[in-house]
Design a protein around this motif. Structure first.
Motif, PDB file in Angstrom:
ATOM      1  N   GLY A   1       0.561  -1.043  -0.030  1.00 17.11           N
ATOM      2  CA  GLY A   1       0.262  -0.001   0.305  1.00 17.11           C
ATOM      3  C   GLY A   1       1.096   1.195   0.058  1.00 17.11           C
ATOM      4  O   GLY A   1       0.331   2.320  -0.885  1.00 17.11           O
ATOM      5  N   VAL A   2       1.578   1.125   0.859  1.00 16.13           N
ATOM      6  CA  VAL A   2       2.952   1.974   1.202  1.00 16.13           C
ATOM      7  C   VAL A   2       3.211   2.524  -0.801  1.00 16.13           C
ATOM      8  O   VAL A   2       3.231   3.759  -1.326  1.00 16.13           O
ATOM      9  N   ILE A   3       4.298   1.468  -1.128  1.00 17.40           N
ATOM     10  CA  ILE A   3       4.534   1.535  -2.546  1.00 17.40           C
ATOM     11  C   ILE A   3       3.997   2.604  -3.350  1.00 17.40           C
ATOM     12  O   ILE A   3       4.143   3.297  -4.084  1.00 17.40           O
ATOM     13  N   LYS A   4       2.731   1.647  -3.215  1.00 16.46           N
ATOM     14  CA  LYS A   4       1.166   2.198  -4.429  1.00 16.46           C
ATOM     15  C   LYS A   4       1.590   3.252  -4.180  1.00 16.46           C
ATOM     16  O   LYS A   4       1.190   4.223  -5.020  1.00 16.46           O
ATOM     17  N   LEU A   5       0.643   4.422  -2.807  1.00 21.98           N
ATOM     18  CA  LEU A   5       0.734   5.250  -2.559  1.00 21.98           C
ATOM     19  C   LEU A   5       2.140   6.243  -3.376  1.00 21.98           C
ATOM     20  O   LEU A   5       1.641   7.420  -3.853  1.00 21.98           O
ATOM     21  N   GLU A   6       3.281   5.584  -3.132  1.00 18.52           N
ATOM     22  CA  GLU A   6       4.341   6.406  -3.518  1.00 18.52           C
ATOM     23  C   GLU A   6       4.419   7.291  -5.293  1.00 18.52           C
ATOM     24  O   GLU A   6       4.620   7.761  -5.757  1.00 18.52           O
ATOM     25  N   LYS A   7       4.069   5.870  -5.555  1.00 19.66           N
ATOM     26  CA  LYS A   7       3.575   5.466  -7.227  1.00 19.66           C
ATOM     27  C   LYS A   7       2.870   6.863  -7.864  1.00 19.66           C
ATOM     28  O   LYS A   7       3.004   7.437  -8.483  1.00 19.66           O
ATOM     29  N   GLU A   8       1.959   6.598  -6.683  1.00 18.36           N
ATOM     30  CA  GLU A   8       0.320   6.622  -7.710  1.00 18.36           C
ATOM     31  C   GLU A   8       1.133   9.350  -7.419  1.00 18.36           C
ATOM     32  O   GLU A   8       0.126   9.588  -8.181  1.00 18.36           O
ATOM     33  N   ALA A   9       1.302   9.352  -6.087  1.00 15.50           N
ATOM     34  CA  ALA A   9       0.941  10.392  -5.717  1.00 15.50           C
ATOM     35  C   ALA A   9       3.050  10.560  -6.350  1.00 15.50           C
ATOM     36  O   ALA A   9       2.958  12.088  -5.881  1.00 15.50           O
ATOM     37  N   GLY A  10       3.543  10.091  -6.670  1.00 16.06           N
ATOM     38  CA  GLY A  10       4.878  10.500  -7.258  1.00 16.06           C
ATOM     39  C   GLY A  10       5.745  11.275  -5.901  1.00 16.06           C
ATOM     40  O   GLY A  10       6.353  12.126  -6.279  1.00 16.06           O
ATOM     41  N   VAL A  11       5.595  10.822  -5.226  1.00 17.33           N
ATOM     42  CA  VAL A  11       7.010  10.771  -3.658  1.00 17.33           C
ATOM     43  C   VAL A  11       7.960   9.834  -3.654  1.00 17.33           C
ATOM     44  O   VAL A  11       7.904   8.372  -4.138  1.00 17.33           O
ATOM     45  N   GLN A  12       8.610   9.746  -2.802  1.00 18.94           N
ATOM     46  CA  GLN A  12       9.271   8.760  -2.375  1.00 18.94           C
ATOM     47  C   GLN A  12       9.196   8.816  -0.711  1.00 18.94           C
ATOM     48  O   GLN A  12       9.712   9.998  -0.356  1.00 18.94           O
ATOM     49  N   PHE A  13       8.847   8.170  -0.537  1.00 14.49           N
ATOM     50  CA  PHE A  13       9.763   7.716   1.359  1.00 14.49           C
ATOM     51  C   PHE A  13      10.317   7.374   1.457  1.00 14.49           C
ATOM     52  O   PHE A  13      11.277   5.783   0.546  1.00 14.49           O
ATOM     53  N   ASN A  14      11.401   6.629   2.731  1.00  9.63           N
ATOM     54  CA  ASN A  14      12.102   5.853   3.109  1.00  9.63           C
ATOM     55  C   ASN A  14      11.360   5.204   4.142  1.00  9.63           C
ATOM     56  O   ASN A  14      10.498   5.297   5.215  1.00  9.63           O
ATOM     57  N   ILE A  15      10.664   3.968   3.769  1.00  9.66           N
ATOM     58  CA  ILE A  15      10.117   3.197   4.067  1.00  9.66           C
ATOM     59  C   ILE A  15      10.680   2.306   5.265  1.00  9.66           C
ATOM     60  O   ILE A  15      11.395   1.673   5.175  1.00  9.66           O
ATOM     61  N   VAL A  16      10.410   2.059   6.087  1.00 13.73           N
ATOM     62  CA  VAL A  16      10.901   1.298   6.990  1.00 13.73           C
ATOM     63  C   VAL A  16      10.273  -0.075   7.374  1.00 13.73           C
ATOM     64  O   VAL A  16       8.580  -0.305   8.527  1.00 13.73           O
ATOM     65  N   PRO A  17       9.804  -1.042   7.059  1.00 13.05           N
ATOM     66  CA  PRO A  17       8.757  -2.025   7.308  1.00 13.05           C
ATOM     67  C   PRO A  17       8.890  -2.659   8.675  1.00 13.05           C
ATOM     68  O   PRO A  17      10.328  -2.507   9.600  1.00 13.05           O
ATOM     69  N   SER A  18       8.492  -3.551   9.228  1.00 12.90           N
ATOM     70  CA  SER A  18       8.352  -3.546  10.649  1.00 12.90           C
ATOM     71  C   SER A  18       8.548  -4.974  10.579  1.00 12.90           C
ATOM     72  O   SER A  18       7.034  -6.124  10.614  1.00 12.90           O
ATOM     73  N   THR A  19       8.958  -6.078  11.668  1.00 14.65           N
ATOM     74  CA  THR A  19       8.898  -7.777  10.697  1.00 14.65           C
ATOM     75  C   THR A  19       7.745  -7.948  11.903  1.00 14.65           C
ATOM     76  O   THR A  19       7.718  -8.921  11.404  1.00 14.65           O
ATOM     77  N   THR A  20       7.981  -7.763  12.987  1.00 12.24           N
ATOM     78  CA  THR A  20       6.385  -8.016  14.138  1.00 12.24           C
ATOM     79  C   THR A  20       5.285  -8.055  13.665  1.00 12.24           C
ATOM     80  O   THR A  20       4.442  -7.988  14.635  1.00 12.24           O
ATOM     81  N   GLY A  21       5.142  -6.715  12.721  1.00 12.15           N
ATOM     82  CA  GLY A  21       3.729  -6.313  12.187  1.00 12.15           C
ATOM     83  C   GLY A  21       3.314  -4.652  12.193  1.00 12.15           C
ATOM     84  O   GLY A  21       4.362  -4.443  12.894  1.00 12.15           O
ATOM     85  N   GLY A  22       1.755  -4.429  12.117  1.00 12.51           N
ATOM     86  CA  GLY A  22       1.453  -4.095  11.940  1.00 12.51           C
ATOM     87  C   GLY A  22       1.869  -3.281  13.906  1.00 12.51           C
ATOM     88  O   GLY A  22       2.241  -1.740  13.704  1.00 12.51           O
ATOM     89  N   ALA A  23       1.218  -3.681  14.850  1.00 16.27           N
ATOM     90  CA  ALA A  23       1.409  -2.893  16.196  1.00 16.27           C
ATOM     91  C   ALA A  23       2.892  -2.433  16.594  1.00 16.27           C
ATOM     92  O   ALA A  23       2.712  -1.973  16.555  1.00 16.27           O
ATOM     93  N   SER A  24       3.260  -3.565  16.187  1.00 21.07           N
ATOM     94  CA  SER A  24       5.526  -2.585  16.136  1.00 21.07           C
ATOM     95  C   SER A  24       5.128  -1.030  15.667  1.00 21.07           C
ATOM     96  O   SER A  24       5.771  -0.500  16.074  1.00 21.07           O
ATOM     97  N   ALA A  25       4.775  -1.472  14.493  1.00 23.75           N
ATOM     98  CA  ALA A  25       5.014  -0.044  13.444  1.00 23.75           C
ATOM     99  C   ALA A  25       3.967   0.957  14.691  1.00 23.75           C
ATOM    100  O   ALA A  25       4.331   2.541  14.978  1.00 23.75           O
ATOM    101  N   SER A  26       3.019   0.886  15.226  1.00 20.91           N
ATOM    102  CA  SER A  26       2.209   2.314  15.948  1.00 20.91           C
ATOM    103  C   SER A  26       3.162   1.992  17.301  1.00 20.91           C
ATOM    104  O   SER A  26       3.040   3.401  17.735  1.00 20.91           O
TER     105      SER A  26
END
Lengths: 498, 336
Positions: free
Chosen positions: B180-205
């Motif tokens: 989803g993040v990457i798709k948003l980057e493409k659609e909006a023509g921007v670049q983020f520094n994406i930090v995935p988290s191995t243990t899932g969404g809760a760790s991201a929060s």
């Protein structure tokens, strides 16, 4: 009504107290069986609490949590098989004590230390949860990486005679932990197309093999000239003077445990290693650690039970888990329409106070049950070896299988039993290997995540204040023995000059 | 044992009892490799429900909730097992390789349609028998309440001018939120520094809460405590329509970016599981879904209930597989 009063009213009620007690007893039983961990118990029993009211469910689960974390020490002391991973360090001094006929005392110390550790962490939970869990949030990948490296430096302290052999063991442990899927890219490593290796080696059977089976093999060799150990079953409750001697270690270990427990990325196993290390470093007789010194039992036990209060902090104040068990507890809260986190303080403050009270009471129950049971437990190992050893062996096999119901794990246990036996005879210490297995993945994942976050700048690993703090104490710890020697030599010189 | 003192005999008995207890507990955990009698009525032994993600996460909670309700009528215990790793690939593999006897099911997410393309696994929906779809979640872009970005546009404008400056946390690498993040980057023509988290969404929060990332893209239910307390602000959702629970939060679709990501949860059984057994499982799960507890839970969770029967779910999975494979190729996450 005042939330504190209504919490007391909710909890101090024969039915609730009985559930809590049942939870504690059940937790101790499950924790003491190698292979069955408190995490499993809470996970499995959560679904049984659906029909209960919220308060009933929370009390049972808290009881299991507290009992289970403590229960791991019993098998560690009696059989050299840590019932749960966080009891590994307890086996190091607890088992030698049992061999000297002091099993009852060792369990008494472990129980009392667990109780005090649990209670101290509850005090912090009540007084400082919001502050401590906010501080724990400052930990990100670079900090966890530094913490993992600090943890690995403990190798120096648990290696026994030869540091080189300790390092070999640790490297072996880290290598073993690399088996399975790469944590960042998902690519398979060292799996040789073996399905069962895809998730990596299961930690529990590995541990049962290294500690439990290897000890059985060791005993089989001496079975003929084996002298039955007479267990001294008096004085199970630690004397006041012993408690006074242990008080410093228990308080320090409890603080370590509470804090590490509050970190969402670290748990009881690391806490007990850190506490043991701290106790040894600050002891006047570090050479006695590993031979059956009460401090060596008190430190890891106080620390791993203190992680309970610690792990509840982020759960209650932020709604994020402090460890695997609290992650499951969040689910249990949700099922009863309670949302852990800041809103819980607003909407259901009585539940928060009930958790405080429940955790404290669970610790008291654990103390009573543990001390009452210590004599019985100690008697169990005064059985003749021809009966005891087969029973332990069976326990090793069942425990390994129970972790994920997979025969492969029994094979893992046997293989590591043989490896453990060989290492033991080569004087290669096993504690560093376990450290490597536990901390290897933590170091790797966080190193890589930190570098992603900093876009490849290595400085991020050292320049953030908390990370820097861990690096400084790591270096200090590694240099300390040398400096100490030099100072001692110098002060002796001064004395001779005079 | 004749010449043994009484106390010791008692001990043999006690330890044997303890062993038996542990055997019983082991027995409670369903085991997919032992032989079972071919006769008899389904279900005659415990059901293993594999959760391909960690304990405490969104999928875990849904599985345990439904298992708890379903167990009452099912007549056999239901054992939830977390098998984590490889964006869910481990859990899927476990179930795909299990005996197709109806005693092994997995709570799948839409990752079943991505893991092949991302190279995590060779498995697709075709290796399973779909049973029922139960709910869906969709990721949203969130920032902390004190963040300077009040709208998605403000954040994207900043990202546009400062490529790779914004740290955006998300769930497991190669997982759907990541896509989803990457798709948003493409659609909006921007670049983020994406930090995935191995243990899932809760760790991201947790990362966002600690201020270690500037924004996160995870579904609202993985940060619900913070959203409800106002600590997190949602800037946009990746749903086709606005979420019922958040009528004020716009979708990226209506902002003009074609970013629609849904993770649909549903149960899968190993390929070859008999249709009549799938039917039994479907009926039990459907009944569990209609339970008030599940409905209230989904509401509390700001998650969404959706029902599809086995045939519809299979149809959906076929379409989903096609579209997500394309999405992942577009996102550059595909492995050759």
């Amino acid at each position: 009504m005042d939330p504190v009063l209504s919490a007391i009213q909710m909890v101090i009620n024969p039915e609730i107290l009985l559930l809590l007690l049942a939870g504690v007893v059940g937790g101790i039983a499950i924790g003491s069986i190698p292979g069955l961990t408190a995490t499993m118990a809470v996970a499995i029993l959560t679904s049984f609490t659906f029909g209960m009211s919220a308060i009933e469910a929370i009390m049972v689960l808290l009881g299991i949590y507290v009992g289970g974390v403590y229960g791991g020490s019993i098998a560690a002391i009696l059989l050299h098989i840590p019932g749960t991973p966080s009891a590994i360090m307890t086996a190091r001094d607890g088992y030698p004590m049992a061999k000297q006929g002091l099993a009852g005392q060792a369990i008494g110390i472990s129980t009392t230390a667990s109780f005090l550790g649990g209670m101290i962490s509850v005090v912090f939970l009540v007084l400082g949860a919001p502050i401590i869990s906010r501080f724990a949030l400052k930990f990100s990948a670079p900090e966890y990486f530094a913490l993992a490296i600090f943890g690995l430096s403990i190798i120096a302290n648990v290696s026994g005679k030869s540091l080189l052999k300790g390092l070999i063991a640790a490297a072996l442990g880290i290598l073993l932990s690399a088996i399975g899927m790469d944590p960042i890219t998902g690519i398979q490593r060292f799996t040789f197309n073996e399905m069962n290796l895809q998730t990596g080696l299961n930690f529990v059977p590995l541990m049962i093999g290294l500690f439990g089976l290897s000890e059985i093999l060791q005993q089989l060799r001496n079975v003929e000239n084996h002298v039955e150990v007479r267990q001294e079953i008096k004085n199970v409750v630690p004397s006041f003077s012993l408690l006074k001697r242990l008080s410093k270690v228990i308080v320090r270990s409890s603080l370590i445990g509470t804090f590490i427990g509050a970190l969402p990325g670290a748990g009881g196993t690391i806490a007990s290693f850190a506490a043991y290390n701290d106790a040894k470093q600050t002891s006047q007789h570090p050479e006695k650690f590993g031979e059956g010194i009460p401090e060596g039992v008190a430190a890891p036990e106080a620390a791993n039970n203190a992680t309970v209060g610690g792990a509840l902090m982020p759960l209650l104040t932020l709604g994020v888990p402090g460890d695997a068990i609290t992650a499951i507890l969040i689910g249990a809260f949700m099922i009863h329409s309670l949302q852990p986190g800041p809103m819980l303080f607003k909407n259901n403050p009585e539940i928060i106070y009930a958790v405080y009270l429940g955790t404290a009471l669970a610790n008291i129950f654990m103390l009573i049950v543990g001390l009452a049971g210590a004599r019985l437990f100690a008697r169990a190992i005064s059985l003749p070896n021809n009966i005891l050893i087969p029973l332990i062996l069976l326990l090793c096999i069942v425990g390994s299988y129970a972790v994920s119901n997979n025969y492969f794990d029994i094979g893992v246990m046997i293989l590591f039993g043989i490896i453990g036996y060989s290492l033991d005879n080569l004087d290669v210490p096993m504690a560093p290997m376990v450290l490597g297995i536990v901390l290897g993945p933590m170091a790797e994942t966080n190193l890589r995540n930190a570098l992603i976050m900093a876009q490849g700048q290595v400085s991020v690993l050292f320049l953030r204040p908390i990370a820097a703090f861990f690096w400084v104490i790591t270096i200090a710890m590694l240099l300390w023995p040398k400096l100490k020697k030099r100072w001692q030599a110098r002060s002796q010189e001064v004395v001779t000059e005079e | 044992m004749k010449n043994m003192p009484k106390v010791k005999k008692m001990w043999v008995v006690l330890i044997s009892a303890l062993l038996m207890l542990s055997l019983v507990i082991v027995g409670c955990n369903a085991n997919n490799k032992t032989e079972q009698s071919k006769k008899g009525k389904y279900p005659e032994k415990p059901l293993t429900m594999v959760i391909p993600f960690g304990a405490g996460g969104g999928t875990d909670q849904v599985a345990r909730m439904l298992a708890g309700i379903m167990e009452k009528d099912f007549g056999q215990p239901i054992i939830c097992v977390n098998k984590t790793g490889g964006a869910g690939a481990i859990g899927y593999t476990e179930t795909a390789n299990a005996k197709p006897d109806g005693y092994n099911i997995v709570l799948s997410t839409s990752n079943i349609s991505t893991i092949k393309a991302t190279g995590n696994s060779q498995l697709t929906y075709q290796d399973f028998e779909p049973i029922i779809a139960v709910n869906f979640d969709a990721p949203a872009l969130m920032v902390k309440a004190d963040s300077p970005y009040k709208t998605a546009k403000e954040l994207l404008d900043y990202a546009n001018k400062n490529p790779k400056k914004l740290n955006v946390g998300t769930g497991t690498p190669g997982g759907l939120w990541h896509v989803g993040v990457i798709k948003l980057e493409k659609e909006a023509g921007v670049q983020f520094n994406i930090v995935p988290s191995t243990t899932g969404g809760a760790s991201a929060s947790v990362s966002l809460l600690g201020g270690h990332v500037d924004a996160i893209v995870i579904p609202p239910n993985e940060a619900i405590a913070q959203i409800k307390s106002g600590e997190f602000r949602m800037l946009g959702t990746m749903t086709p329509e606005r979420l019922k629970d958040f009528p004020d939060v716009p979708t990226f679709n209506e902002m003009g970016y074609n970013v629609v990501i849904l993770s649909l949860r549903g149960y899968l059984a190993p390929k070859g599981t008999p249709a009549e057994v799938v039917k039994v499982l479907h009926d039990h799960l459907k009944k569990a879904m209609e339970n008030e507890k599940y409905i209230n839970y989904m509401k509390d969770q700001v998650s969404n209930i959706i029902y599809m029967d086995s045939a519809k779910y299979k149809e959906y999975l076929a379409k989903e597989y096609e579209s997500y494979t394309k999405l992942i190729e577009e996102a550059g996450l595909a492995k050759k």
